[in-house]
Structures are given as C-alpha cells and as structure tokens.
Design an enzyme around this catalytic site. Structure first.
Site, short mmCIF file in Angstrom:
data_model
loop_
_atom_site.label_atom_id
_atom_site.label_comp_id
_atom_site.label_asym_id
_atom_site.label_seq_id
_atom_site.Cartn_x
_atom_site.Cartn_y
_atom_site.Cartn_z
N GLY A 100 96.19 50.10 12.24
CA GLY A 100 97.50 49.59 11.82
C GLY A 100 97.40 48.28 11.06
O GLY A 100 98.10 48.07 10.07
N CYS A 101 96.54 47.40 11.51
CA CYS A 101 96.39 46.09 10.88
C CYS A 101 95.72 46.21 9.52
O CYS A 101 96.15 45.62 8.52
CB CYS A 101 95.56 45.17 11.77
SG CYS A 101 96.20 45.02 13.44
N HIS A 102 94.64 46.98 9.48
CA HIS A 102 93.81 47.08 8.29
C HIS A 102 94.46 47.94 7.20
O HIS A 102 94.31 47.67 6.01
CB HIS A 102 92.45 47.64 8.67
CG HIS A 102 91.44 47.63 7.57
ND1 HIS A 102 90.95 46.45 7.05
CD2 HIS A 102 90.86 48.63 6.87
CE1 HIS A 102 90.08 46.75 6.09
NE2 HIS A 102 90.02 48.05 5.96
N THR A 134 91.45 47.10 12.86
CA THR A 134 92.16 48.15 13.59
C THR A 134 93.03 48.92 12.59
O THR A 134 93.47 48.35 11.59
CB THR A 134 93.01 47.57 14.73
OG1 THR A 134 93.94 46.66 14.18
CG2 THR A 134 92.13 46.87 15.76
N VAL A 173 98.24 44.16 6.80
CA VAL A 173 97.68 43.11 5.96
C VAL A 173 97.71 43.43 4.46
O VAL A 173 98.05 42.56 3.66
CB VAL A 173 96.26 42.74 6.44
CG1 VAL A 173 95.57 41.80 5.47
CG2 VAL A 173 96.34 42.11 7.82
#
Length: 180
Positions: A58-60, A56, A64
């Site tokens: 924001g996560c990618h 996703t 992270v």
C-alpha cells in the site's frame, strides 16, 4: 501528548533519523544521524507523511508515488518539502546528503522514484517515537499509522489519520492538495 490537529503548534523537539550517502556510491552510506525536524521546518511549509512501512504494497504502490508525481502541484501551493516517515531504520529509508539538503533518496526513496534534487525526503521515525507521542500508531506492533500533516512555519494546518491501515484517502496527495 494527544494527536495534533489544525491550529496546534508543531512540537519543538521532533527528530527523525536519516543515513546520508557519503558519495554517489549507494553502498557508501553514512552513519545514521538526527534530522531536527522542528528546526528544519521553521519558515517552511512541509507535508509530513507517515506510512506503516517502507516497501509495503500500500505504501510503495499507492501512498507515496502520488506525492512524488505531484510535487510540482504541491510546490505551486507553497510546499517546500515532503517528508515521508516510517518506523523502518535509517538505512532502509536512506537519503543522499548534499550540502544544500536538496536531496535524492537512495534506499526506498530511490526505488520510489525520488530523483536527484528531489524535495521528497525519506526518513526514519526511529522506534516510532513521534507517531507514538501523538498517538498515531498502526496497532500492528511498532508501526506508524498512515497519516498526513501540513506544517506551515511551525503551525499545523492539516492533520488527518486514516481510519483503516490500508486506506489512502485523507493522507493521500490528492487530499492534501485539496486542503492547501
């Protein structure tokens, strides 16, 4: 169980799932198997990072990568492992298994830049069991909320959940580094 906070003992029954790669061929995934976090975290300082979903935006892009980039700084502060969890299945979060558990991730982890020998591991909080147990869900179906926790030899020393699904403040690598 309510949300964990600094000073709490990490639960003794936490398991995540992971799909080890049988060999160097990323297409040769093993069968998903449990990772007994409660046992594996004993005697270690672990940063446990939860994200709403693999790949996703924001996560990618935001959440992270700083953990991978700053692992040396985390390690200098005593961190042994960073475990990234999401509700995605173990094949999406797949991690290459090696005898010493010092692994490189394939699936999302490899694409995220976790190199071979990395101590940043990607696992599945299958069906959000752990996140649901502590009440830290995203409120978007079966997705984990965005949060970070530091567990030092079985004791929670930091635990913060983001106030919004897109925020990366209290759960980001910089925030965790500042609290170690």
């Amino acid at each position: 169980m309510s949300a964990l906070k600094a000073g709490d003992q990490f639960p003794s029954d936490v398991k995540f799932d992971w799909a080890p790669i049988a060999d160097e061929d990323p297409a040769a995934c093993g069968i998903p198997q449990p990772y007994n976090a409660s046992e594996e975290f004993k005697g270690k300082k672990v940063v446990l990072v939860s994200v709403p979903g693999a790949f996703t935006p924001g996560c990618h892009a935001n959440h992270v990568p700083p953990y991978i980039k700053n692992f040396d700084k985390l390690q200098q502060k005593g961190v042994d492992l960073v475990i990234v969890i999401a509700s995605n299945d173990a094949f999406v979060m797949s991690t290459a298994a090696h005898e010493d558990q010092q692994t490189a991730a394939d699936g999302w982890g490899k694409v995220s830049g976790a190199a071979k020998g990395s101590k940043v591991l990607f696992m599945s909080d299958t069906k959000t069991k752990f996140s649901e147990k502590i009440g830290w869900m995203a409120g978007m179906g079966d997705r984990n909320a965005r949060w970070a926790m530091v567990i030092d030899d079985g004791k929670v020393t930091y635990a913060e959940k983001e106030g919004s699904i897109g925020g990366v403040t209290v759960s980001g690598a910089d925030a965790v580094l500042s609290k170690l």
